[in-house]
Design a protein around this motif. Structure first.
Motif, PDB file in Angstrom:
ATOM      1  N   GLU A  74      11.655  -0.058  -2.942  1.00 43.86           N
ATOM      2  CA  GLU A  74      10.810   1.138  -2.973  1.00 43.86           C
ATOM      3  C   GLU A  74      11.479   2.305  -2.260  1.00 43.86           C
ATOM      4  O   GLU A  74      11.423   3.445  -2.714  1.00 43.86           O
ATOM      5  CB  GLU A  74       9.455   0.843  -2.314  1.00 43.86           C
ATOM      6  N   CYS A  75      12.125   2.018  -1.140  1.00 40.37           N
ATOM      7  CA  CYS A  75      12.713   3.086  -0.318  1.00 40.37           C
ATOM      8  C   CYS A  75      14.118   3.474  -0.765  1.00 40.37           C
ATOM      9  O   CYS A  75      14.539   4.619  -0.550  1.00 40.37           O
ATOM     10  CB  CYS A  75      12.737   2.657   1.148  1.00 40.37           C
ATOM     11  N   ILE A  86       4.421   2.707   2.200  1.00 38.40           N
ATOM     12  CA  ILE A  86       5.628   3.216   1.538  1.00 38.40           C
ATOM     13  C   ILE A  86       5.856   4.676   1.901  1.00 38.40           C
ATOM     14  O   ILE A  86       6.980   5.085   2.245  1.00 38.40           O
ATOM     15  CB  ILE A  86       5.512   3.040   0.015  1.00 38.40           C
ATOM     16  N   ASP A  87       4.792   5.468   1.864  1.00 37.40           N
ATOM     17  CA  ASP A  87       4.926   6.891   2.196  1.00 37.40           C
ATOM     18  C   ASP A  87       5.363   7.087   3.642  1.00 37.40           C
ATOM     19  O   ASP A  87       6.193   7.953   3.943  1.00 37.40           O
ATOM     20  CB  ASP A  87       3.600   7.618   1.958  1.00 37.40           C
ATOM     21  N   SER A  88       4.813   6.268   4.546  1.00 34.60           N
ATOM     22  CA  SER A  88       5.193   6.379   5.962  1.00 34.60           C
ATOM     23  C   SER A  88       6.677   6.083   6.152  1.00 34.60           C
ATOM     24  O   SER A  88       7.374   6.792   6.878  1.00 34.60           O
ATOM     25  CB  SER A  88       4.355   5.422   6.808  1.00 34.60           C
ATOM     26  N   SER A 106       0.836  -1.202   0.000  1.00 31.70           N
ATOM     27  CA  SER A 106       0.000   0.000   0.000  1.00 31.70           C
ATOM     28  C   SER A 106       0.870   1.252   0.000  1.00 31.70           C
ATOM     29  O   SER A 106       1.940   1.295   0.603  1.00 31.70           O
ATOM     30  CB  SER A 106      -0.936   0.004   1.204  1.00 31.70           C
ATOM     31  N   GLU A 107       0.373   2.269  -0.679  1.00 31.77           N
ATOM     32  CA  GLU A 107       1.101   3.536  -0.758  1.00 31.77           C
ATOM     33  C   GLU A 107       1.269   4.174   0.618  1.00 31.77           C
ATOM     34  O   GLU A 107       2.251   4.874   0.873  1.00 31.77           O
ATOM     35  CB  GLU A 107       0.365   4.498  -1.695  1.00 31.77           C
ATOM     36  N   THR A 108       0.310   3.926   1.509  1.00 30.56           N
ATOM     37  CA  THR A 108       0.410   4.534   2.848  1.00 30.56           C
ATOM     38  C   THR A 108       1.620   3.995   3.602  1.00 30.56           C
ATOM     39  O   THR A 108       2.310   4.740   4.305  1.00 30.56           O
ATOM     40  CB  THR A 108      -0.867   4.278   3.662  1.00 30.56           C
ATOM     41  N   LYS A 163       9.099   6.308   3.903  1.00 30.68           N
ATOM     42  CA  LYS A 163       9.924   7.356   3.292  1.00 30.68           C
ATOM     43  C   LYS A 163       9.952   8.615   4.158  1.00 30.68           C
ATOM     44  O   LYS A 163      10.982   9.283   4.258  1.00 30.68           O
ATOM     45  CB  LYS A 163       9.397   7.678   1.897  1.00 30.68           C
ATOM     46  N   ILE A 164       8.834   8.936   4.784  1.00 33.78           N
ATOM     47  CA  ILE A 164       8.787  10.114   5.661  1.00 33.78           C
ATOM     48  C   ILE A 164       9.679   9.894   6.884  1.00 33.78           C
ATOM     49  O   ILE A 164      10.421  10.782   7.309  1.00 33.78           O
ATOM     50  CB  ILE A 164       7.331  10.411   6.083  1.00 33.78           C
TER      51      ILE A 164
END
Length: 289
Positions: free
Chosen positions: A274-275, A77-79, A73-75, A81-82
């Motif tokens: 991804e990261c 991956i985004d978490s 899920s994008e959530t 990366k943040i």
């Protein structure tokens, strides 16, 4: 035993002839080796890696096919990366300590399986009670870092060519002698001293592995992350707890230990790519005193 090239040769043979009956005479004819093949097969039977039944041989562990990258899920991956941001120490802690532990520390039952034409990340960690050198890398890659070097030394196998300059420099140095010398070089670099003119093979080692660099005025800088605290910052704890719950949902229904670990290895590889799309490995030091 599984690191012996003959083991891989035998496994490849079994995979290639999986729809045929495999007998000892056929194995001896098709597999050319100076090793006593029958004795080697008996050892594999002893460790329950193959079986012999009615004079026919077969594998006792599963061989998985590589699968497309796991959809994440994008959530998530985004978490990640943040959290990582531009902080190398956080990246190493997150993937080398927190995430690796989340995936594999609970797998206390033994597992063993093969995978066709796929490469997964492994964690190599060496050191003593106060200091560790860690490498997160693809198993077939073996990047030039200290964790891989000392892992290969302890295995007493021939070192790959990329490690020869390092071995020529320090030889078969004992890791318990090496670590204090490494720490001395790091302390000197942290004081931003200009490089000494007197030769120091331990300093040269860190220059060779890229852990240490020199700037334009001759000052030495340690560029490899050093983890001083092996616990997440307080402000990240709620985020990591939520991530752990969400990620664990993806494997909690997989009952077979081999299939579950295989899935987790694929998950780690997918998240790593991804990261860190430009990287194939991470390495770092950690202070565990």
């Amino acid at each position: 035993m599984v690191n012996d090239p003959l083991f891989q040769t035998i496994v490849d043979y079994f995979i290639k002839h999986c729809n045929q009956e495999i007998i000892l005479r056929k194995l001896k004819t098709d597999i050319h080796t100076d090793t006593n093949l029958e004795l080697f097969l008996d050892k594999l039977i002893k460790y329950k890696l193959i079986q012999r039944k009615d004079r026919r041989y077969s594998l006792l562990f599963p061989i998985f096919q590589p699968e497309p990258p796991i959809q994440i899920s994008e959530t998530i991956i985004d978490s990640l990366k943040i959290i990582i941001g531009e902080n190398a120490e956080t990246a190493c802690y997150l993937f080398g300590e927190w995430f690796w532990s989340l995936l594999f520390s609970e797998e206390r039952n033994p597992y063993f399986f093969g995978v066709r034409e796929a490469d997964f990340f492994i964690k190599r960690e060496v050191g003593n009670d106060t200091w560790k050198m860690v490498s997160i890398c693809l198993k077939r890659q073996q990047p030039l870092d200290l964790a891989n070097f000392f892992t290969l030394l302890s295995a007493q196998t021939k070192l790959p060519d990329q490690f020869k300059p390092l071995q020529d420099l320090v030889g078969d140095v004992d890791i318990n002698y090496f670590i204090p010398q490494l720490q001395k070089v790091i302390r000197s670099a942290k004081r931003q001293k200009v490089a000494k003119t007197k030769r120091d093979i331990f300093r040269e080692t860190l220059l060779l592995t890229g852990d240490l660099i020199q700037n334009e005025v001759g000052e030495e800088i340690i560029v490899t992350p050093i983890l001083e605290n092996l616990s997440p910052p307080i402000e990240l704890e709620p985020v990591l707890e939520e991530l752990a719950l969400e990620l664990s949902e993806s494997w909690k229904l997989i009952e077979d230990v081999n299939q579950r670990v295989f899935f987790k290895l694929q998950l780690f590889r997918s998240l790593f790519k991804e990261c860190f799309p430009q990287n194939k490995s991470l390495h770092y030091f950690k202070n565990v005193k």
